[in-house]
Design an enzyme around this catalytic site. Structure first.
Site, PDB file in Angstrom:
ATOM      1  N   GLU A 481       0.839  -1.196   0.000  1.00  0.00           N
ATOM      2  CA  GLU A 481       0.000   0.000   0.000  1.00  0.00           C
ATOM      3  C   GLU A 481       0.884   1.261   0.000  1.00  0.00           C
ATOM      4  OE1 GLU A 481      -2.797   1.052  -0.574  1.00  0.00           O
ATOM      5  OE2 GLU A 481      -3.063   2.902   0.558  1.00  0.00           O
ATOM      6  N   LYS A 485       0.731   4.132  -2.863  1.00  0.00           N
ATOM      7  CA  LYS A 485       0.498   5.560  -2.579  1.00  0.00           C
ATOM      8  C   LYS A 485       1.551   6.393  -3.281  1.00  0.00           C
ATOM      9  CE  LYS A 485      -2.678   5.730  -1.573  1.00  0.00           C
ATOM     10  NZ  LYS A 485      -3.612   4.687  -1.295  1.00  0.00           N
TER      11      LYS A 485
HETATM   12  O1  M6R Z   1     -13.788   2.570  -4.448  1.00  0.00           O
HETATM   13  P1  M6R Z   1     -12.930   1.352  -4.339  1.00  0.00           P
HETATM   14  O2  M6R Z   1     -12.390   1.139  -2.959  1.00  0.00           O
HETATM   15  O3  M6R Z   1     -13.601   0.116  -4.855  1.00  0.00           O
HETATM   16  O4  M6R Z   1     -11.697   1.641  -5.294  1.00  0.00           O
HETATM   17  C1  M6R Z   1     -10.699   0.691  -5.522  1.00  0.00           C
HETATM   18  C2  M6R Z   1      -9.487   1.307  -6.180  1.00  0.00           C
HETATM   19  O5  M6R Z   1      -9.837   1.871  -7.402  1.00  0.00           O
HETATM   20  C3  M6R Z   1      -8.846   2.379  -5.294  1.00  0.00           C
HETATM   21  O6  M6R Z   1      -8.505   1.875  -4.044  1.00  0.00           O
HETATM   22  C4  M6R Z   1      -7.599   2.961  -5.969  1.00  0.00           C
HETATM   23  O7  M6R Z   1      -6.585   1.998  -6.041  1.00  0.00           O
HETATM   24  C5  M6R Z   1      -7.128   4.198  -5.213  1.00  0.00           C
HETATM   25  N1  M6R Z   1      -6.701   5.191  -6.143  1.00  0.00           N
HETATM   26  C6  M6R Z   1      -6.022   3.914  -4.276  1.00  0.00           C
HETATM   27  O8  M6R Z   1      -5.516   5.023  -3.635  1.00  0.00           O
END
Ligand code: M6R
Length: 608
Positions: A481, A485
């Site tokens: 993670e 980031k």
């Molecule tokens: O809305 P969601 O949690 O389903 O989204 C999943 C990913 O698209 C989201 O976590 C994406 O990786 C972010 N940009 C991470 O910071």
């Protein structure tokens, strides 16, 4: 992906639409546009780039009128150009339409329309849809929309109006969210409540295969077969201030600093004092079924996937369940053994991620119990699952997820605790977990106080173009993670690895220009982590360590140490994630990146 906002009422529509677009810009930001009607004239303004570019054009042209539609785009078909921006118009330029989603059979429809004499100005699938509606239009817009949508394959959330009948906006949805905002003699609609909360907290969610008509005094909903739909209004609890920066330079920084509060919100009313067990109201209806479940699949994407990876370790520690974690985009294509003793847990901040939703539908088809952990109340995943839990983290605007990730980890721990306490987990162990969770906000505050120190380290490392993040066990998902980031907001290449895997490949990358961030709590993995660090130092690699307070031994092994408060093993990774968020943020800031809206990304990924 992409944002829609519409207004019809007594006020000037343009400022409301522009304000809504700014609040939706995190959903897509490569071009934007509005169409506003004053009853006689329709003003169409579109511009490439961020909403502020559109704003300059809008100020110069002063479109006026009490109804209009607007859109901020994340390109799927065709480059970001003015021609491809929405609203799109048809042959006669009388219908104005904005669209989220993808018309999968647009090529086939376009060929057919071209044969009928239609000519196209853009490369978008959306323009094909407007032409198709135009083809069916004989004075009745709703009828034309329904007929056209009957031929469409794919996903859509659309809003449109006809220049000859500017007293109504028609909306329709299949697979892309649309929410109606009900005000006093005014109506709004948007793809996200963030665009509505400034004007009203009364909303009505449109479901798939439904069409809504808003006019200056009323609204109604039908399904695509013309049956009337009656739906209760809901009151949204998010306050308007939550969607503002409140003095922080970026939403991401504000959201990082909101995390102590987020943890409190995730725990509020959920811990049964003295029992070492949580109360999760959203799961109560399926508790009996949950007790017979033998296997759980966590399905999710991106950061939510990493929350699932961490939760697998936590579930293994606290429960007897067998847990699998899968990218939602892979899950739906696998040939898994799923039955009534299997549950899937969809983890999603937005509750709209197309891959995660598809995985839920696939699991349901196979008879699994479908659970959700979602932040956005009323989102599609929250509705399509049998039961679930909300994060109550408030709106997350920064595209890079921070506070919701932490909140997901907290709620997943509560879920594991709930199930574990029905299985073999003792009261004593349960109490250890609840106590550690309750201490978490204070621990996070201690890390946040080191923001300046972390910024100072980030300044020294902002010039590097490659990073390795390593951790073991609970901290392996945190390493991944941390790397995600950094790469998503600073465009720096970063890899998250299980430290034990280093010697099987990644160590070949280590040299003075390839720094490593190592997470090493005082747990069973400590001495192995020290060995990994020594191997990196032996190859002249720089190392920044995230270590627990009082670890004096680590100083001599690494270049920089970020000290974090110590807690129990399963909660330690939740604390360790905070310095990595700050590190990524300050590196991106140092490199002058667009932190809240990183290039090519969008907050809500509603295309597969
Ligand atoms: O809305 P969601 O949690 O389903 O989204 C999943 C990913 O698209 C989201 O976590 C994406 O990786 C972010 N940009 C991470 O910071």
């Amino acid at each position: 992906m992409c944002g829609i906002v519409c207004y019809i009422g007594k006020q000037e529509a343009t400022p409301i639409l522009m304000e809504g677009l700014k609040r939706l810009e995190y959903r897509g930001y490569d071009s934007a546009g509005i169409a506003v009607s004053d009853g006689d004239e329709t003003f169409l303004v579109k511009e490439v780039g961020k909403v502020r570019n559109l704003e300059e054009k809008v100020q110069a042209l002063s479109p006026h009128g009490t109804m209009g539609i607007a859109h901020t785009r994340w390109a799927t078909h065709g480059r970001p150009t003015v021609e491809n921006a929405h609203p799109q118009t048809g042959e006669t330029e009388k219908i104005f339409l904005v669209h989220n989603g993808i018309i999968e059979n647009y090529r086939f429809l376009k060929d057919d329309l071209e044969e009928k004499g239609h000519t196209f100005k853009s490369q978008t699938d959306t323009e094909v849809l407007v032409h198709l509606i135009e083809e069916y239009y004989d004075g009745d817009l709703e009828k034309a929309v329904k007929e056209a949508l009957g031929l469409v394959q794919g996903t859509f959330g659309i809003a449109l109006f006809h220049r000859d009948n500017p007293d109504k906006i028609v909306l329709a949805r299949r697979g892309s969210p649309l929410i109606l905002g009900i005000g006093e003699n005014e109506f709004l609609a948007a793809s996200d409540v963030n665009a509505l909360i400034r004007y009203t907290n009364k909303v009505v969610h449109l479901n798939d295969n439904e069409l809504a008509v808003l006019n200056h005094t009323n609204y109604h909903i039908t399904d695509f077969q013309d049956r009337k739909v009656t739906r209760e209004m809901e009151t949204i609890e998010w306050d308007q201030g939550a969607a503002e920066k409140k003095g922080f330079e970026h939403f991401m920084l504000k959201e990082i600093f909101e995390q102590p509060e987020c943890v409190k919100n995730a725990l509020r009313g959920r811990i049964v004092e003295g029992e070492g067990v949580p109360r999760l109201g959203g799961l109560e209806g399926v508790l009996d079924r949950l007790k017979s479940i033998e296997k759980v699949h966590f399905v999710s994407c991106g950061t939510s996937y990493y929350a699932g990876l961490l939760a697998r370790y936590i579930f293994e520690k606290l429960t007897d369940l067998s847990v699998e974690v899968e990218y939602a985009s892979e899950f739906r294509y696998r040939n898994l053994r799923i039955d009534e003793r299997t549950a899937i847990l969809a983890i999603s901040q937005s509750g709209e991620t197309a891959d995660t939703l598809a995985a839920v539908r696939e699991a349901r088809r196979k008879g699994a119990l479908c659970l959700g952990l979602v932040n956005v109340v009323g989102s599609t995943i929250s509705k399509e699952t049998d039961a679930g839990v909300y994060n109550h983290a408030g709106p997350e605007i920064g595209v890079a997820s921070t506070k919701v990730f932490l909140s997901q980890c907290v709620v997943l721990t509560l879920m594991a605790l709930l199930i574990g306490r029905y299985q073999r987990l003792s009261l004593t162990d349960g109490l250890l977990v609840t106590r550690a969770l309750k201490e978490l906000p204070d621990h996070i505050n201690k890390v946040l106080k080191q923001a300046d120190y972390i910024q100072d380290i980030a300044r020294q490392y902002a010039k590097y173009n490659d990073f390795l993040f390593i951790g073991r066990l609970y901290n392996f998902p945190i390493a991944m993670e941390g790397a995600l980031k950094l790469k998503e907001i600073s465009y720096v290449h970063a890899e998250g690895y299980a430290a034990g895997e280093m010697k099987h490949g990644p160590i070949s990358l280590i040299e003075p220009n390839f720094p490593t961030v190592a997470i090493l709590p005082r747990d069973s993995t400590y001495s192995k982590m020290i060995s990994n660090i020594q191997q990196i130092k032996a190859r002249d690699g720089h190392v920044i360590a995230v270590a627990v307070e009082g670890d004096d031994h680590i100083q001599s092994h690494v270049d920089h140490v970020i000290s974090v408060p110590h807690t129990i093993d399963i909660i330690q990774p939740l604390i360790n994630t905070i310095p990595l968020q700050l590190f990524a943020y300050y590196i991106a800031k140092e490199r002058g990146c667009s932190i809240d809206k990183p290039r090519n990304l969008a907050k809500s990924v509603t295309v597969e």
